[in-house]
Design an enzyme around this catalytic site. Structure first.
Site, PDB file in Angstrom:
ATOM      1  N   GLU A  59     -56.151  -3.288  20.157  1.00 14.16           N
ATOM      2  CA  GLU A  59     -55.512  -2.366  21.098  1.00 14.16           C
ATOM      3  C   GLU A  59     -54.311  -1.691  20.447  1.00 14.16           C
ATOM      4  OE1 GLU A  59     -55.268  -3.495  25.234  1.00 14.16           O
ATOM      5  OE2 GLU A  59     -53.133  -2.950  25.256  1.00 14.16           O
ATOM      6  N   ALA A  90     -47.115   4.244  31.819  1.00 12.45           N
ATOM      7  CA  ALA A  90     -46.809   4.150  33.248  1.00 12.45           C
ATOM      8  C   ALA A  90     -46.698   5.539  33.857  1.00 12.45           C
ATOM      9  CB  ALA A  90     -45.505   3.380  33.450  1.00 12.45           C
ATOM     10  N   ASP A 146     -55.276 -14.528  43.817  1.00 12.94           N
ATOM     11  CA  ASP A 146     -55.416 -13.696  42.626  1.00 12.94           C
ATOM     12  C   ASP A 146     -56.870 -13.670  42.146  1.00 12.94           C
ATOM     13  OD1 ASP A 146     -53.758 -12.249  40.459  1.00 12.94           O
ATOM     14  OD2 ASP A 146     -55.041 -13.589  39.299  1.00 12.94           O
TER      15      ASP A 146
END
Length: 294
Positions: free
Chosen positions: A18, A52, A162
């Site tokens: 990544e 973001a 979760d």
């Protein structure tokens, strides 16, 4: 374009890498040097993150387009719902399709400026990652992944809740999940057990960061959302003033973690590279994950 799930159907474990979008020309040169260094090692896929609020959207699209057209790598693009209308998300997904990208990591994303701040959806946008998964899948033949949290998402009241939300993302069409950073193999394996007990057989992939500096250790602690165990800190903290010794011990720790995960049958190890290649190359070579021809 090969899907990630297809790439992980082999009889031996794989690895993936990544990167994040470059901020300027100098960053771009570093990024592409690392991409070219890792390309001969034949990672199962590579991904580029999405800032973001879409702050790095254009950089992500540009970089992913280059990977898709100029390399032999299988690209996966990140996509977040933060501050985007559905129309804008459709546009980005269309751009990915246009440059030949068929693998997408669908994330709700964190509020800009404060990952733990109040989530405020775009008035014409989406509220949940499962909605983004459904949108991507509805717009073409995409292989979609999502995130998973070994210690639970910070907004989840408990691990059972979760896990239910993660399984809902799989039910919406996600085919795999990449786990956020964790410290010990058991932390990931317990997540895998919870998902299996909830009735899902989707692929779970552990996220791994080579611990080469005190900064990478502190970043791992911050991103994991959990305190580091004393067994880890006892090995690394005494070496913080000795960069060479810290790096050597950190890579030993990460290699041991990966060896245990491979022994437990994980299909892929997903390495966060910080846009550098050397440490990842060292670990995957130690693990025997590099093709002979490389």
């Amino acid at each position: 374009m090969t899907s990630i799930v297809e790439r992980l159907r082999g009889d031996r474990p794989a690895f993936s890498v990544e990167f994040f979008p470059p901020r300027d020309a100098a960053d771009e040169a570093v990024l592409w040097r690392s991409i070219r260094d890792l390309e001969p090692l034949d990672p199962a896929y590579m991904s580029i993150t999405y800032g973001a609020g879409g702050s790095s959207r254009d950089g992500t699209i540009r970089s992913i387009a280059r990977v898709a057209t100029e390399t032999t790598l299988v690209p996966m693009a990140h996509l977040t719902a933060v501050d985007h209308s559905v129309a804008e998300l459709r546009n980005v997904i269309g751009w990915y399709a246009a440059v030949g990208v068929r693998n997408v990591l669908a994330l709700r994303g964190d509020p800009p400026g404060d990952p733990y701040g109040e989530w405020v959806p775009h008035p014409d946008g989406l509220n949940y990652a499962e909605e983004l998964v459904s949108l991507v899948r509805s717009l073409g033949d995409f292989c979609v992944g999502v995130s998973a949290f070994p210690y639970g998402h910070p907004r989840s009241p408990d691990l059972n809740t979760d896990t239910r939300y993660l399984v809902r993302k799989f039910s919406a069409g996600a085919e795999f999940a990449i786990a956020q950073l964790f410290f010990q193999p058991e932390d990931f394996l317990r997540l895998r057990d919870r998902v299996a007990a909830a009735g899902s057989s989707a692929l779970l992939i552990p996220g791994v960061m080579p611990l080469t500096t005190p900064r990478t250790l502190h970043t791992t602690i911050r991103l994991s959302g959990a305190p580091a165990p004393s067994s880890l800190l006892d090995r690394l903290e005494p070496l913080e003033d000795d960069p060479k010794a810290f790096r050597a011990e950190g890579l030993d720790i990460v290699t041991e973690l990966c060896e245990r995960l491979i022994a437990e049958g994980v299909p892929d190890l997903h390495f966060y590279t910080f846009n550098r290649s050397k440490a990842t190359r060292e670990v995957v070579n130690r693990l025997g994950l590099v093709p002979v021809r490389a």
